[in-house]
Design an enzyme around this catalytic site. Sequence first.
Site, PDB file in Angstrom:
ATOM      1  N   PRO A 189       0.784  -1.238   0.000  1.00 52.80           N
ATOM      2  CA  PRO A 189       0.000   0.000   0.000  1.00 52.80           C
ATOM      3  C   PRO A 189       0.810   1.280   0.000  1.00 52.80           C
ATOM      4  O   PRO A 189       0.231   2.352   0.114  1.00 52.80           O
ATOM      5  CB  PRO A 189      -0.775  -0.119   1.325  1.00 52.80           C
ATOM      6  N   CYS A 190       2.133   1.211  -0.165  1.00 51.60           N
ATOM      7  CA  CYS A 190       2.909   2.424   0.092  1.00 51.60           C
ATOM      8  C   CYS A 190       2.615   3.521  -0.928  1.00 51.60           C
ATOM      9  O   CYS A 190       2.794   4.685  -0.637  1.00 51.60           O
ATOM     10  CB  CYS A 190       4.399   2.120   0.167  1.00 51.60           C
ATOM     11  N   GLY A 191       2.137   3.165  -2.119  1.00 55.32           N
ATOM     12  CA  GLY A 191       1.840   4.219  -3.094  1.00 55.32           C
ATOM     13  C   GLY A 191       0.360   4.570  -3.174  1.00 55.32           C
ATOM     14  O   GLY A 191      -0.034   5.454  -3.946  1.00 55.32           O
ATOM     15  N   THR A 192      -0.446   3.894  -2.370  1.00 61.53           N
ATOM     16  CA  THR A 192      -1.904   4.045  -2.516  1.00 61.53           C
ATOM     17  C   THR A 192      -2.387   5.486  -2.353  1.00 61.53           C
ATOM     18  O   THR A 192      -3.171   5.979  -3.158  1.00 61.53           O
ATOM     19  CB  THR A 192      -2.632   3.134  -1.506  1.00 61.53           C
TER      20      THR A 192
END
Lengths: 239, 377
Positions: A189-192
């Site tokens: 999820p780091c770019g979500t």
Amino acid sequence: MESSGSWVGTITLANFNTSASTLLERWSEIYPTLPPWIWVSCSRLPCGASRKGEGYLVLENIHQFMLDEEGGGEEGKCNEEVKLHNVLLDDCGRERFCGEDDSFDHDMLVESCDQETCVFDFHIVYSSSYRVPVLYFYAYRSDGQPLGLADIEHSLPPHSLKILQEARWTYMTREEHPHLNRPWFMLHPCGTSDWMKLLFDGNLFANELIVKQYLLSWLSVVGQAIGLKIPSGILKWPK
Amino acid sequence: MDLDKDAQKLVWGAAVPLQIYLDESEITTLTPPPPFLVLGPRLGYLPLLIPLLKPHFNSSLPPGVDTIWFDYKGLPLKWYIPIGVLFDLLCAEPERPWNLTVHFRGYPSEILTPCEGEDSIKWSFINSLKEAAYIINGNCKNVMNMSQSDQVELWKCVGKAALEGYCRISSKLKLGTTMEEYIARIQSSLMQPTQGISDADNVGPSRAGRIPVRLYVRCIEEDLDDLTDATAINSWDQISYLNQPIEIRNNEGTYLTLHDALKVLLPDVFMDESSIDEQMSNMLLEDVPQQYTESDSQGGELEKVSSMGNNTVAFTSDRQSPQCSPSKSRVKLIRIQGIEPRLDLPLSWVISNLLNPEFYLHICVYLEVSPSQVERR
């Protein structure tokens, strides 16, 4: 109404819960005969250490992403799957957000159905670290035997497989499911928050609308990583 | 090195003496190989010991492909939890040496995530570091943009417990971990108006004042005279694990203690008078249909399962669910880095000294519950 321009793309736990209820409703309206998303409430801590109401969304027993035209034996289900397949393939509305052309290769998906059917369980869990939803999934054969990464690669859409090969450790890995304590596949999820911000960018939406649409919009993008596609009809954008 | 950080040096030098046996079913020699004795760095990970272990046990192993894992009293050990945390959590009374079993076959893949050599461990570490960076800074760009050589070097320093080299590289990540920096962030965020869909009390534009915490809660029998009598953990379901940042927004530069931080994380356990009132009022707001399976009104495990049909969507409050009457579980002990810290320790000291290299604070909390509840869990 406030501009979403300064919004960073995240969602609070309370709003995640609100948005989840919208997803449940809309999903069942559009796919009345498909398995529904279900909300599971749970406490991760023993009594005396209780915490604010937490839960996650569950969609289980999805055969080959409901895209299996060839392999289905169950009549009713099979028809529904075909219908869903067609609906999903008509949708190109969100593709600009994954930076791909129309790469959802019909042949590829049908071809993959020649192999033994995979069954998928999907869970959407809130990450309080990233303040975004996270998609977890578990893949198994119809006889219940769990599948590893090598087994499911053939089920992934080509663009997703490409990312997986380029970013093996930061895209889709097996991680401990936060509620079940066992390994599930997770989409990192780091770019979500960044792409969620882009998704709503330039639109002056009321906060309330963003909250409602958040999970649906998110799923329409993130689902594509594993071939779970959301038709554009499920998203109600204001004119 | 900052004088204030003396304890950090001790933490980095700390190790758990391990006595590792080969699993009986994998012994093919007439006499079993002697156990292997090794110091497991507190901040290290069990699979990093494999290059040392493998030559020792190699001649005893049956033919086959290695899929190495460890267990303690039958519990498969999660390789991505640092050795020191496993020890603090699973040995109620520290056992020295710590007797573990190594397995080279039969990986329990339904329980443990796959470990494909050092790369798995390194990336588990980097992904945790990234998550911590996001919690602290509101983005993880500094970790993502780390040069390949820095990444390799940072991981090497962690593996060798080389604190100075680690500090040199990690300082480039700008994950300041002093209380002054946290407070500066909190104050700057309070100056800015709430924007977008942020809740005033939740998401600020800079996500200030969050501390990455991994919390492990274990229940043991109340009134134990001797911690060695605590029932051993035989399933991870008996541990409540929470990856939940501590938010320290509500204090405007006041002196914060470890107790303040724990109160934010576990309000029912570390509560004060006013929060009881608040809980009671919040309970009245809750109307999500729920089924309870309550093991005991005195507290203990309680699972809430509510199934929301299409039309029974009712979320009213995220603040508190009435899962049980508060204050029924008592804290037996808290361990961070093998230390049982005083709760009035300044939080700034805890953060400066007791963080793991991925910038997470790993806290083990032992709660006392009635013996029947321990068994049921």
